[in-house]
Structures are given as C-alpha cells and as structure tokens.
Design an enzyme around this catalytic site. Structure first.
Site, PDB file in Angstrom:
ATOM      1  N   SER A 160      55.365  -2.932 -31.480  1.00 53.82           N
ATOM      2  CA  SER A 160      54.808  -3.103 -30.140  1.00 53.82           C
ATOM      3  C   SER A 160      54.364  -4.544 -29.904  1.00 53.82           C
ATOM      4  O   SER A 160      53.793  -5.166 -30.802  1.00 53.82           O
ATOM      5  CB  SER A 160      53.601  -2.182 -29.977  1.00 53.82           C
ATOM      6  OG  SER A 160      53.969  -0.874 -30.318  1.00 53.82           O
TER       7      SER A 160
ATOM      8  N   CYS B 249      56.010  -7.328 -29.501  1.00 56.08           N
ATOM      9  CA  CYS B 249      56.709  -8.410 -30.221  1.00 56.08           C
ATOM     10  C   CYS B 249      57.857  -8.960 -29.378  1.00 56.08           C
ATOM     11  O   CYS B 249      58.823  -9.502 -29.914  1.00 56.08           O
ATOM     12  CB  CYS B 249      57.269  -7.914 -31.539  1.00 56.08           C
ATOM     13  SG  CYS B 249      56.028  -7.725 -32.814  1.00 56.08           S
TER      14      CYS B 249
ATOM     15  N   LYS C 233      55.697   7.672 -25.643  1.00 49.56           N
ATOM     16  CA  LYS C 233      55.616   7.713 -27.103  1.00 49.56           C
ATOM     17  C   LYS C 233      55.560   9.154 -27.621  1.00 49.56           C
ATOM     18  O   LYS C 233      56.142   9.482 -28.647  1.00 49.56           O
ATOM     19  CB  LYS C 233      54.383   6.950 -27.575  1.00 49.56           C
ATOM     20  CG  LYS C 233      54.309   5.523 -27.053  1.00 49.56           C
ATOM     21  CD  LYS C 233      55.486   4.711 -27.489  1.00 49.56           C
ATOM     22  CE  LYS C 233      55.329   3.256 -27.072  1.00 49.56           C
ATOM     23  NZ  LYS C 233      56.485   2.451 -27.448  1.00 49.56           N
TER      24      LYS C 233
ATOM     25  N   TYR D 289      45.191   5.900 -20.428  1.00 50.60           N
ATOM     26  CA  TYR D 289      45.977   4.672 -20.486  1.00 50.60           C
ATOM     27  C   TYR D 289      47.258   4.774 -21.289  1.00 50.60           C
ATOM     28  O   TYR D 289      47.266   5.286 -22.418  1.00 50.60           O
ATOM     29  CB  TYR D 289      45.107   3.565 -21.095  1.00 50.60           C
ATOM     30  CG  TYR D 289      45.662   2.178 -20.874  1.00 50.60           C
ATOM     31  CD1 TYR D 289      46.377   1.869 -19.723  1.00 50.60           C
ATOM     32  CD2 TYR D 289      45.471   1.171 -21.810  1.00 50.60           C
ATOM     33  CE1 TYR D 289      46.878   0.594 -19.517  1.00 50.60           C
ATOM     34  CE2 TYR D 289      45.968  -0.108 -21.609  1.00 50.60           C
ATOM     35  CZ  TYR D 289      46.672  -0.385 -20.459  1.00 50.60           C
ATOM     36  OH  TYR D 289      47.172  -1.648 -20.255  1.00 50.60           O
TER      37      TYR D 289
ATOM     38  N   ASP E 162      62.246  -0.323 -24.487  1.00 52.85           N
ATOM     39  CA  ASP E 162      61.289   0.273 -25.421  1.00 52.85           C
ATOM     40  C   ASP E 162      61.854   1.421 -26.256  1.00 52.85           C
ATOM     41  O   ASP E 162      61.502   1.538 -27.416  1.00 52.85           O
ATOM     42  CB  ASP E 162      60.058   0.765 -24.649  1.00 52.85           C
ATOM     43  CG  ASP E 162      58.859   1.022 -25.556  1.00 52.85           C
ATOM     44  OD1 ASP E 162      58.649   0.235 -26.499  1.00 52.85           O
ATOM     45  OD2 ASP E 162      58.137   2.012 -25.341  1.00 52.85           O
TER      46      ASP E 162
ATOM     47  N   HIS F  31      62.450   3.482 -31.374  1.00 46.55           N
ATOM     48  CA  HIS F  31      61.607   2.523 -30.655  1.00 46.55           C
ATOM     49  C   HIS F  31      62.426   1.244 -30.477  1.00 46.55           C
ATOM     50  O   HIS F  31      62.179   0.235 -31.138  1.00 46.55           O
ATOM     51  CB  HIS F  31      60.348   2.273 -31.496  1.00 46.55           C
ATOM     52  CG  HIS F  31      59.272   1.521 -30.798  1.00 46.55           C
ATOM     53  ND1 HIS F  31      58.296   0.818 -31.474  1.00 46.55           N
ATOM     54  CD2 HIS F  31      58.989   1.360 -29.477  1.00 46.55           C
ATOM     55  CE1 HIS F  31      57.470   0.270 -30.609  1.00 46.55           C
ATOM     56  NE2 HIS F  31      57.860   0.579 -29.394  1.00 46.55           N
TER      57      HIS F  31
ATOM     58  N   ARG G 189      46.683   2.127 -27.349  1.00 47.86           N
ATOM     59  CA  ARG G 189      46.959   3.406 -28.015  1.00 47.86           C
ATOM     60  C   ARG G 189      45.950   3.645 -29.145  1.00 47.86           C
ATOM     61  O   ARG G 189      45.561   2.716 -29.839  1.00 47.86           O
ATOM     62  CB  ARG G 189      48.373   3.403 -28.598  1.00 47.86           C
ATOM     63  CG  ARG G 189      49.460   3.557 -27.544  1.00 47.86           C
ATOM     64  CD  ARG G 189      50.826   3.647 -28.167  1.00 47.86           C
ATOM     65  NE  ARG G 189      51.243   2.401 -28.759  1.00 47.86           N
ATOM     66  CZ  ARG G 189      51.185   2.108 -30.043  1.00 47.86           C
ATOM     67  NH1 ARG G 189      50.734   3.008 -30.907  1.00 47.86           N
ATOM     68  NH2 ARG G 189      51.586   0.947 -30.499  1.00 47.86           N
TER      69      ARG G 189
ATOM     70  N   ARG H 117      48.974  -4.623 -18.890  1.00 49.08           N
ATOM     71  CA  ARG H 117      50.331  -4.110 -18.695  1.00 49.08           C
ATOM     72  C   ARG H 117      50.766  -4.145 -17.240  1.00 49.08           C
ATOM     73  O   ARG H 117      49.945  -4.186 -16.328  1.00 49.08           O
ATOM     74  CB  ARG H 117      50.388  -2.643 -19.165  1.00 49.08           C
ATOM     75  CG  ARG H 117      50.069  -2.442 -20.638  1.00 49.08           C
ATOM     76  CD  ARG H 117      51.223  -2.825 -21.502  1.00 49.08           C
ATOM     77  NE  ARG H 117      50.962  -2.601 -22.914  1.00 49.08           N
ATOM     78  CZ  ARG H 117      51.878  -2.132 -23.773  1.00 49.08           C
ATOM     79  NH1 ARG H 117      53.073  -1.826 -23.361  1.00 49.08           N
ATOM     80  NH2 ARG H 117      51.574  -2.006 -25.045  1.00 49.08           N
TER      81      ARG H 117
END
Ligand code: OXD
Ligand code: MN
Length: 628
Positions: free
Chosen positions: A284, A286, A242, A233, A309, A262, A90, A401
């Site tokens: 993100s 974690c 997001k 991406y 998420d 989130h 991102r 990913r």
C-alpha cells in the site's frame, strides 16, 4: 447490549421497515430482515446507485457537516470529508480471519474462533443503528454478469460509504437485477458503531464523522461473510475492496483455481503498435496509482490504465492468465500526487471527487503535500485547524485519499469494461527499498518468480497503522489481504504452473533505491517507462540480460537511459548485488519463513538455498593465513 447471536429469525419477526422491497431473492430479504432486527435502524433504504440518490445523500452529508462542498469554480462536483482523527487508516490489528481451523488462517493473520467471534459481533451490532438509516447496497465486483465477476451486498449505516461504494463498484439497480433468486452473493455488514438512540430511547446528537473506538474488520472465509464495525474509512468500510475483492476472493480463488491479487493492471503499447498487459503488486502507498497512470517519457510508448489496486486473474480458454480489475473507481493516496509526478491523476481529479483528510485552501479547493512544489501561504489542515508552511505537522494526513470514478481517468483503457479480462504478459513485484533490490530483475522461471513475490519486503507507509519506515515482509504485497495461510497461498501460486499453459514472465522492480548519501538513484515516475520498455522488449525477445544471483538484469547498454541524468556510477549501483547484504537478507527471509513450518513449499526453500549458493562465492573472504 444483548448478545443474541446473528441467526435466521422466524416469519413473525417481520420488521415493519421492510414492507416494500425491490427483490424476490429470499436469502437476501431474510438477511436484510435479520440485520434490521438486530441493528434496529429507523428505516431501511435500498440503494439504486442513481445520480438522484447520490445528490440526495451528499446534500444530507453537507447539512450534517460530514462533507464540505468544494468551490465549484475550482473543483466542480467535489467534496471534502474530514474523518475523526482516530479513524484514518486500515486497522490491521483489528482485522480478523475466523476460519474454522486456526491453521487455515495461518501465522500472519489474526485468527478468531468463528462461533465466539459471531457472539461478540452480535453483541456489538445489536442496536448499533438506532436512530439511523440502514442502507442496502447491492454491488458487482467486475462488470455485471461477467464470467470473472462476483456479486455482493453491503449493509451500512454510513451515507459516506454508500457514496464511496457507488464510485468504487458497479453498485445499484443493475447489480440487484443480477441477483436473481438463488444467486449467491457475499453479505457484508457494516456499521460505524455510533447509534443515535440508546437502549432506553435517549437520543444524542450526531457528529460529522461517527465511528467507535472499538473496531472489527472480520471475515468468515468458509461462509464468505464480512462484518465491519466502528470505522467509516477506506478499506475498513468500503467492503467490496480489501475485504471482498482480496480476503474473501483469495479464498474463493484458491478453491476455484484462480488468483485474487493486490495488483494494478496496465496496458503498454510499443511504438510498433504491439500491446502488452502487465500486472504489478506493490504494498500500500508505494505508487501503484502513479505506475498505473504513468505517462511515458520514451517517445512512441503509450500506457493505459486498467486498474490501480486489485486484479482478479483466471486461466482463460486461450491458455493465458486473463485479468479484470474488479473495481470501478480509484481510492488513491493523495499526498505525493502532483503535476510533475502524476499529471494524469491530477487531470482525473479536476471534478467529481470526494477527497478525505486533505487540506483545504482559502478559496475552497484542496491541497496536499506534493501537489505543488510551494505550499500555499495559508491552509486549513485535515483536522480543520489553521495551517501555514511553518506549522510542525503536515497539512494533509499522509493517508489522505481521493475517491473518483475510473471513467474520469484520462488514461483509462476500454478493456476495463471487458468482462473476459486482458491476457497478462508479465507480473511485477515491487516494494519501497532503499538498498539491495535492483531497479529491475527478471525471474529465471515461474517458481523463481513466486519466490520473488514471496520475498517482498517494504518500508511501511501510512496506509495502515504501524511505524512508518520500518521494513516489513509483505509477500506479494498481500500480507494484510490473504484470507488464508500464506504458505498455502505460495503453494497456490506455484500450482498455476499446472493450470496456465502460457504463464506470464515475472520481474522484481524497485524505484526507491538510494545511494550512500541518501539520494534516490532513479528518477522514477514517467522515467519508469524505460524499465517497462526493457520488460516489453524482453517479452518480444529483443532485449539482452545478464545473470546475477537475484535474477536477470539488463545487459550493459540494454536499458534505454538516453537523455536521462543518471551517472554511470548510479546506474551501476542501481543493479549492484552486495553479496554480504543479500546473505543477511536471506537470513532474515529464512527467519521470517520459519513461521510457516512444514507448510512452506519446498520450491520456496529451494530458491532460498539457491540464492545463498549463488551469493557465497562472491563474498570477500578474509585472506588465508600465510603458510608457516
Ligand atoms: C489501499 C491499501 O487502500 O492498500 O489500497 O491500503
Ligand atoms: Mn491497496
């Protein structure tokens, strides 16, 4: 490039590609028409979300070199994509909130003046789809038609994005059918920014991963519009995630009295059969997917996955906070996912997956760091280069990913499809912290819980550009995702006191604390079920706690560590509150909060003061000088 602003066009401007359209929604038709006129694609395709469409697009991407089919004996129905090396995460520095007033975006967002940004975007989008197909992708965040769900339409020139949206959202015919004339939807315009034909008609060859060095991820919160340019991406391009479900939805949620967060959502069932629903926010990369799919090591406990998420949570008619996962799939971080850390995810990834930026094995399968203890002797790395364990760089990109349907997850809960959502019993806030933050601590009350959320800092990961490992404040794990002023966001969380009769309890957790020698003090993964057990026992009123300046931690003997190789000294350190280190943390927090000026809610300041007040008597003072 022209700089004509994006504006409604007149009827005479009819674009020939739009002769057949599967909707009567005039607003949608008008937007599609205007966009086609601006971006000038060769054709416009309305996506229906069918298997036939998926097969057609993946075959086309295989032919173009964007996707590599994996060995069907090893990974049936699966593909590998390798992005441009400049398009791997991102781009927070190019993410904009264009609210009318700068102060409404707040000091933690990149604000842009809306009219100027619109002009700029019109310039970059002008002609940007020449030589390409423009796809119209209707989607629903949340079960189609559900009371918490919302509709969106993404326009994109990337077939990779169409395929990703099909996995990550309820995309296609059903969502389009729900878009009855007059229904509101969030328009989300996306282009990779790599036209194949220039303004004078010269054609160039396509590349496997088209993108543009110039990137924009732009949000207009008042008009609920999203524009994304230059990246193909992840969160930059799958705009339901997001951009819509967090940045735009957080604005809607504030106006309408709910929460767009989130957070993962999971269901825990105790050996006695009592179900608890937890929502947990972590920055993100974690381990949200690992926690959402946790396999408990404690006998008799069961965890089912609702989301990994994002959670949309609304006060329900029963006076509880009810949560849905607005997504329909997982776009998870591959490195670190392995049979020993997340066997559920490994089973989920056995088939029908699009992998991005992982390594490729010599027999046509994928590999990434952490999948197996020993790496294969030879691989092709994420950039397509030959790799051996002696190579100096990782085989998979650290932000590699997988994109996979939630239906493939062995621990998925039936409640994923419940449009009313699940009642949330507890909210967890976590980060990646080598020091200070205890394994688990319970907030004294809601406002203390909001302070805990506001205080999260975490060591930066590879999910966004930036220096990996640097500690950054990431309140509620929402720093890059709140579409308005973060201090107003804290106030909105506080206001839930007035809106929700039975509020969830709040906990802070930290699986990542290390000893002085750098070792992790807690084994994590399936053993985190021990922490979940303590939380659930607290919720039913049967577990003891002791007070510390940072919250209530398990009383001695109350955290079940039977059979675990954690020494008593490590256990003590996991809950140790070093007053000097915490006072330094309070100073850092105060400095960070200072940017919000008078918008910072008094409750947050009050809790910071209370923390200091509780810590001060514990700080060892220099011995008083001996009397003369
Ligand atoms: C994600 C992120 O992709 O938080 O979920 O970056
Ligand atoms: Mn995330």
């Amino acid at each position: 490039m022209t700089t004509a602003p994006i504006r409604p066009t007149t009827a005479q401007d009819d674009a020939p590609q739009l002769s057949s359209t599967p909707t009567d929604h005039r607003g949608l038709l008008d937007w599609v028409r205007r966009t086609a006129l601006l971006t000038q694609p060769d054709e416009v395709v309305w996506c229906d979300g069918s298997q036939a469409e998926f097969d057609r697009l993946t075959a086309q991407m295989v032919a173009a070199g964007t996707l590599l089919p994996l060995n069907p004996d090893k990974r049936p129905g699966s593909f590998l994509a390798r992005t441009d090396p400049g398009d791997v995460a991102r781009v927070e520095s190019r993410t904009f909130i264009a609210s009318r007033r700068r102060e409404d975006a707040g000091p933690t967002n990149n604000w842009r003046e809306p009219e100027a940004l619109r002009e700029e975007l019109a310039g970059v989008f002008s002609g940007c789809m020449r030589g390409r197909t423009m796809y119209v992708v209707p989607f629903s965040m949340g079960p189609v038609g559900g009371p918490i769900s919302r509709l969106g339409v993404q326009i994109t020139d990337s077939p990779y994005v169409v395929v990703g949206m099909r996995t990550m959202t309820r995309m296609g015919e059903q969502a389009l059918a729900a878009l009855a004339p007059g229904t509101t939807f969030v328009p989300a315009l996306h282009s990779v920014g790599y036209p194949l034909v220039d303004a004078v008609g010269r054609r160039r060859e396509d590349v496997p991963w088209p993108c543009n060095d110039l990137k924009y991820v732009a949000h207009f919160p008042e008009s609920r519009e999203i524009f994304s340019f230059g990246s193909g991406y992840g969160g930059n391009a799958l705009l339901g995630k997001k951009c819509f479900a967090l940045r735009i939805a957080s604005v809607l949620a504030r106006e309408e009295g709910w929460l767009a967060e989130h957070m993962l959502v999971l269901k825990v069932t105790s050996p006695e059969g009592r179900a608890f629903h937890l929502a947990a926010a972590f920055p993100s990369a974690c381990g949200k997917t690992n926690l959402a799919m946790l396999r408990p090591t404690l006998p008799g406990w069961r965890v089912e996955t609702i989301g990994d998420d994002i959670a949309w949570m609304r006060p329900g008619p029963d006076g509880r906070l009810r949560a849905v996962n607005p997504e329909a799939g997982f776009f998870g971080v591959a490195p670190g996912t392995g049979w020993s850390t997340n066997p559920t995810a490994m089973r989920m990834l056995e088939r029908d997956v699009v992998f991005t930026n992982t390594a490729l094995t010599d027999d046509g399968d994928v590999w990434w760091e952490g999948m197996t203890e020993q790496p294969p002797a030879h691989l092709t790395d994420w950039r397509g280069r030959s790799w051996t364990p002696d190579s100096p760089t990782p085989a998979a990109h650290p932000n590699a990913r997988f994109t996979v349907s939630a239906a493939r997850c062995p621990s998925i809960a039936a409640e994923l499809e419940d449009p009313e959502g699940v009642p949330i019993d507890a909210v967890l806030f976590g980060g990646r912290r080598r020091s200070n933050v205890p394994l688990v601590a319970e907030a004294g009350d809601w406002s203390h819980g909001v302070f805990m959320g506001a205080s999260i800092s975490s060591e930066q990961t590879a999910a966004a550009e930036g220096t990996v490992g640097r500690l950054r404040h990431d309140p509620f794990a929402m720093l890059p995702f709140t579409g308005y002023d973060m201090a107003d966001y804290f106030a909105h969380w506080l206001s839930m006191r007035e809106r929700v009769e039975h509020l969830p309890r709040v906990y802070s957790v930290n699986w990542f604390r290390r000893g002085a020698d750098g070792r992790f003090l807690w084994p994590g993964f399936g053993e985190n079920s021990r922490v979940l057990e303590w939380i659930c026992r607290r919720l039913e009123g049967s577990a003891g706690a002791r007070h510390t300046p940072v919250g209530w931690v398990p009383a001695p003997g109350e955290l079940d560590v039977a059979g675990l190789e954690v020494s008593p000294a490590d256990l003590e350190e996991l809950f140790a509150v070093d007053p000097a280190a915490w006072l330094a943390e309070a100073d850092a927090l105060q400095e960070w909060f200072a940017r919000f000026g008078s918008r910072l809610p008094a409750d947050i300041e009050g809790h910071l003061e209370l923390l200091r007040w509780r810590l001060s008597p514990l700080v060892a003072r220099p011995a008083a000088p001996a009397p003369a």
